[in-house]
Design a protein around this motif. Structure first.
Motif, mmCIF file in Angstrom:
data_model
loop_
_atom_site.group_PDB
_atom_site.id
_atom_site.type_symbol
_atom_site.label_atom_id
_atom_site.label_comp_id
_atom_site.label_asym_id
_atom_site.label_seq_id
_atom_site.Cartn_x
_atom_site.Cartn_y
_atom_site.Cartn_z
ATOM 1 N N LEU A 53 0.830 -1.207 0.000
ATOM 2 C CA LEU A 53 0.000 0.000 0.000
ATOM 3 C C LEU A 53 0.865 1.258 0.000
ATOM 4 C CD1 LEU A 53 -2.718 1.483 0.255
ATOM 5 C CD2 LEU A 53 -2.589 1.111 2.734
ATOM 6 N N LYS A 54 1.902 1.274 0.802
ATOM 7 C CA LYS A 54 2.793 2.434 0.836
ATOM 8 C C LYS A 54 3.463 2.641 -0.518
ATOM 9 C CE LYS A 54 5.188 3.250 4.631
ATOM 10 N NZ LYS A 54 6.073 3.067 5.814
ATOM 11 N N GLN A 55 3.840 1.563 -1.178
ATOM 12 C CA GLN A 55 4.458 1.677 -2.504
ATOM 13 C C GLN A 55 3.479 2.247 -3.521
ATOM 14 O OE1 GLN A 55 5.764 -2.319 -3.268
ATOM 15 N NE2 GLN A 55 7.676 -2.094 -2.133
ATOM 16 N N VAL A 56 2.215 1.797 -3.463
ATOM 17 C CA VAL A 56 1.209 2.296 -4.403
ATOM 18 C C VAL A 56 0.979 3.790 -4.189
ATOM 19 C CG1 VAL A 56 -1.247 2.194 -5.010
ATOM 20 C CG2 VAL A 56 0.053 0.079 -4.691
ATOM 21 N N LEU A 57 0.835 4.206 -2.944
ATOM 22 C CA LEU A 57 0.617 5.622 -2.650
ATOM 23 C C LEU A 57 1.825 6.458 -3.078
ATOM 24 C CD1 LEU A 57 -1.005 5.280 0.896
ATOM 25 C CD2 LEU A 57 -2.175 5.963 -1.203
ATOM 26 N N ARG A 58 3.013 5.981 -2.781
ATOM 27 C CA ARG A 58 4.227 6.712 -3.118
ATOM 28 C C ARG A 58 4.382 6.830 -4.635
ATOM 29 N NH1 ARG A 58 8.781 6.882 0.110
ATOM 30 N NH2 ARG A 58 7.219 6.843 1.775
ATOM 31 N N ALA A 59 4.054 5.749 -5.363
ATOM 32 C CA ALA A 59 4.246 5.740 -6.817
ATOM 33 C C ALA A 59 3.279 6.685 -7.522
ATOM 34 C CB ALA A 59 4.076 4.326 -7.356
ATOM 35 N N GLY A 60 2.178 7.059 -6.871
ATOM 36 C CA GLY A 60 1.221 7.957 -7.496
ATOM 37 C C GLY A 60 1.177 9.338 -6.886
ATOM 38 N N SER A 61 2.213 9.709 -6.141
ATOM 39 C CA SER A 61 2.205 10.985 -5.416
ATOM 40 C C SER A 61 3.520 11.716 -5.635
ATOM 41 C CB SER A 61 2.012 10.749 -3.910
ATOM 42 O OG SER A 61 0.858 9.976 -3.661
ATOM 43 N N SER A 62 3.465 12.833 -6.331
ATOM 44 C CA SER A 62 4.688 13.610 -6.535
ATOM 45 C C SER A 62 5.074 14.375 -5.276
ATOM 46 C CB SER A 62 4.520 14.593 -7.696
ATOM 47 O OG SER A 62 3.492 15.530 -7.422
ATOM 48 N N THR A 63 4.086 14.605 -4.401
ATOM 49 C CA THR A 63 4.336 15.275 -3.125
ATOM 50 C C THR A 63 3.737 14.425 -2.009
ATOM 51 O OG1 THR A 63 4.265 17.482 -4.108
ATOM 52 C CG2 THR A 63 3.916 17.333 -1.735
ATOM 53 N N TYR A 64 4.513 14.177 -0.970
ATOM 54 C CA TYR A 64 4.023 13.438 0.185
ATOM 55 C C TYR A 64 4.816 13.885 1.406
ATOM 56 C CZ TYR A 64 8.235 10.588 -0.404
ATOM 57 O OH TYR A 64 9.534 10.189 -0.516
ATOM 58 N N TYR A 65 4.405 13.435 2.588
ATOM 59 C CA TYR A 65 5.073 13.784 3.836
ATOM 60 C C TYR A 65 5.630 12.510 4.459
ATOM 61 C CZ TYR A 65 2.870 18.319 3.307
ATOM 62 O OH TYR A 65 2.477 19.533 2.813
ATOM 63 N N ASP A 66 6.906 12.542 4.832
ATOM 64 C CA ASP A 66 7.513 11.347 5.403
ATOM 65 C C ASP A 66 7.092 11.179 6.857
ATOM 66 O OD1 ASP A 66 9.107 13.035 6.992
ATOM 67 O OD2 ASP A 66 10.874 12.815 5.717
ATOM 68 N N ASP A 67 7.651 10.156 7.524
ATOM 69 C CA ASP A 67 7.255 9.838 8.898
ATOM 70 C C ASP A 67 7.605 10.939 9.888
ATOM 71 O OD1 ASP A 67 6.270 7.453 7.994
ATOM 72 O OD2 ASP A 67 8.072 6.306 8.502
ATOM 73 N N PHE A 68 8.460 11.870 9.468
ATOM 74 C CA PHE A 68 8.847 12.973 10.346
ATOM 75 C C PHE A 68 8.117 14.270 9.988
ATOM 76 C CE2 PHE A 68 12.420 10.012 10.023
ATOM 77 C CZ PHE A 68 12.605 9.695 11.367
ATOM 78 N N GLY A 69 7.162 14.165 9.075
ATOM 79 C CA GLY A 69 6.381 15.340 8.687
ATOM 80 C C GLY A 69 7.075 16.240 7.681
ATOM 81 N N VAL A 70 8.179 15.769 7.087
ATOM 82 C CA VAL A 70 8.918 16.564 6.112
ATOM 83 C C VAL A 70 8.310 16.348 4.727
ATOM 84 C CG1 VAL A 70 11.156 16.968 5.037
ATOM 85 C CG2 VAL A 70 11.011 16.409 7.483
ATOM 86 N N ARG A 71 8.062 17.437 4.018
ATOM 87 C CA ARG A 71 7.474 17.350 2.687
ATOM 88 C C ARG A 71 8.523 16.881 1.693
ATOM 89 N NH1 ARG A 71 4.035 22.278 -0.150
ATOM 90 N NH2 ARG A 71 3.237 21.079 -1.931
ATOM 91 N N ARG A 72 8.168 15.864 0.907
ATOM 92 C CA ARG A 72 9.082 15.276 -0.058
ATOM 93 C C ARG A 72 8.496 15.388 -1.461
ATOM 94 N NH1 ARG A 72 13.848 14.739 2.716
ATOM 95 N NH2 ARG A 72 13.531 13.618 4.686
ATOM 96 N N HIS A 73 9.382 15.398 -2.446
ATOM 97 C CA HIS A 73 8.956 15.473 -3.846
ATOM 98 C C HIS A 73 9.728 14.435 -4.650
ATOM 99 C CE1 HIS A 73 7.017 19.418 -3.140
ATOM 100 N NE2 HIS A 73 8.061 19.659 -2.386
ATOM 101 N N HIS A 74 9.075 13.869 -5.658
ATOM 102 C CA HIS A 74 9.776 13.076 -6.661
ATOM 103 C C HIS A 74 8.958 13.099 -7.947
ATOM 104 C CE1 HIS A 74 7.772 8.947 -5.596
ATOM 105 N NE2 HIS A 74 6.945 9.924 -5.397
ATOM 106 N N GLN A 75 9.588 12.716 -9.030
ATOM 107 C CA GLN A 75 8.995 12.869 -10.356
ATOM 108 C C GLN A 75 8.139 11.652 -10.701
ATOM 109 O OE1 GLN A 75 9.184 15.635 -12.312
ATOM 110 N NE2 GLN A 75 10.204 16.553 -10.546
ATOM 111 N N VAL A 76 6.840 11.783 -10.463
ATOM 112 C CA VAL A 76 5.881 10.753 -10.886
ATOM 113 C C VAL A 76 4.632 11.465 -11.373
ATOM 114 C CG1 VAL A 76 6.727 9.030 -9.234
ATOM 115 C CG2 VAL A 76 4.832 10.535 -8.595
ATOM 116 N N SER A 77 3.777 10.718 -12.034
ATOM 117 C CA SER A 77 2.496 11.248 -12.483
ATOM 118 C C SER A 77 1.487 11.117 -11.354
ATOM 119 C CB SER A 77 2.008 10.475 -13.713
ATOM 120 O OG SER A 77 0.745 10.924 -14.115
ATOM 121 N N ASP A 78 0.941 12.249 -10.906
ATOM 122 C CA ASP A 78 0.033 12.235 -9.765
ATOM 123 C C ASP A 78 -1.274 11.518 -10.078
ATOM 124 O OD1 ASP A 78 0.990 13.533 -7.346
ATOM 125 O OD2 ASP A 78 1.220 15.333 -8.573
#
Length: 236
Positions: A53-78
Motif C-alpha cells: 500500500l505504501k508503494q502504491v501511494l508513493r508511486a502515485g504521489s509527486s508530493t508526500y510527507y515522510d514519517d517525520f512530517g517533512v514534505r518530499r517530492h519526486h517525479q511521478v504522475s500524480d
C-alpha cells in the motif's frame, strides 16, 4: 477471474485479496483486504499488504510527507486515490498475527495516520458496521491533507442501502464528493406470490424492516447520507 474485477492469477495463487483499479482518468481505486485470518470479526492489514500500500501511494504521489512530517517530492504522475475495505478505521483493531507468513498487523489508527501523509487521498470507503456514517479526517496545518471516511449500510439487513460516489472537479480549487444512497426500485410492501426480481426485492425490503433486531439508528444522521463533501483540490 472476471474481467475488470482487479485480481490476476498471481493474486489468486497467493490468496491475495488486494489490488488497484482505475476509476477514472487520474483517479485510482485501492481495494484492501482487511480480513485477519487469525479469526474474530474485526480486521487489520498484514505487513506485506501494508508495504504494498505504501508503494502504491508513493508511486502515485509527486508530493508526500515522510514519517517525520517533512514534505518530499519526486517525479511521478500524480493520481488521486480512493481506498476501499470491509472494515472501518475504528473496527480495524484486530492485531493478532496469523500463522500465514504475512507478518505483523497494522490497525486503523496507523492507516489514518498514513493516509494523512498523502494529499491526493480523497476518501476511504468501507462497511462492516452496517451503518451510514461519514467522518471528516482533518489536518489543520494543510487543507490538502484532509480526506473523508465514508461508511455505508449493509445490503442484507435494514436499511440495506447502497451508495454511489461521484467525484467532481469544481474548477475553483476544490473537489466535491457526492454520496447519494440508493435502494431497490421496488414497492416497500411485498406480494408473496410475485417471484420476479422486483417482487423479490420488495420481499427483502419488507422482511428486513420487520426484523425484530432492526435498528433505525443505522440509517445515520442527515450528514451521513446524501451529501456533498468538499475537499481542497490536492493537485492545484
Amino acid at each position: 477471474p472476471a474481467p475488470g474485477h482487479g485480481f490476476t492469477q498471481n493474486d489468486l495463487d497467493a490468496v491475495r485479496g488486494y489490488y488497484t483499479f482505475q476509476i477514472a482518468p487520474g483517479v485510482t481505486g485501492i481495494s484492501m483486504d482487511s480480513t485477519n485470518r487469525a479469526g474474530y470479526t474485526n480486521g487489520s492489514l498484514d505487513d506485506v499488504q501494508w508495504k504494498w500500500l505504501k508503494q502504491v501511494l508513493r508511486a502515485g504521489s509527486s508530493t508526500y510527507y515522510d514519517d517525520f512530517g517533512v514534505r518530499r517530492h519526486h517525479q511521478v504522475s500524480d493520481q488521486m486515490f480512493i481506498l476501499f475495505s470491509h472494515h472501518t478505521s475504528w473496527t480495524m483493531n484486530n492485531l493478532i498475527p496469523p500463522m500465514d507468513g504475512t507478518g505483523k498487523r497494522h490497525g486503523g489508527n496507523q492507516l489514518v495516520d498514513l493516509l494523512g501523509h498523502y494529499p491526493n487521498v480523497l476518501a476511504w470507503v468501507n462497511g462492516h458496521t452496517h451503518n451510514n456514517n461519514i467522518v471528516a479526517h482533518r489536518n489543520f496545518d494543510d487543507a490538502r491533507r484532509c480526506w473523508w471516511e465514508i461508511n455505508t449500510a449493509s445490503h442484507v439487513d435494514f436499511p440495506q442501502m447502497g451508495r454511489i460516489l461521484e467525484v467532481t472537479d469544481n474548477h475553483d480549487g476544490t473537489i466535491s464528493l457526492f454520496t447519494p444512497l440508493i435502494e431497490a426500485a421496488s414497492p416497500a410492501t411485498a406480494n408473496p406470490s410475485d417471484l420476479s426480481a422486483k417482487g423479490l426485492a420488495s420481499l427483502y425490503r419488507e422482511l428486513a424492516y420487520n426484523d425484530i433486531h432492526r435498528d433505525d439508528d443505522l440509517l445515520g444522521a442527515a450528514a451521513d447520507r446524501n451529501c456533498e463533501l468538499l475537499l481542497t483540490h490536492p493537485l492545484r
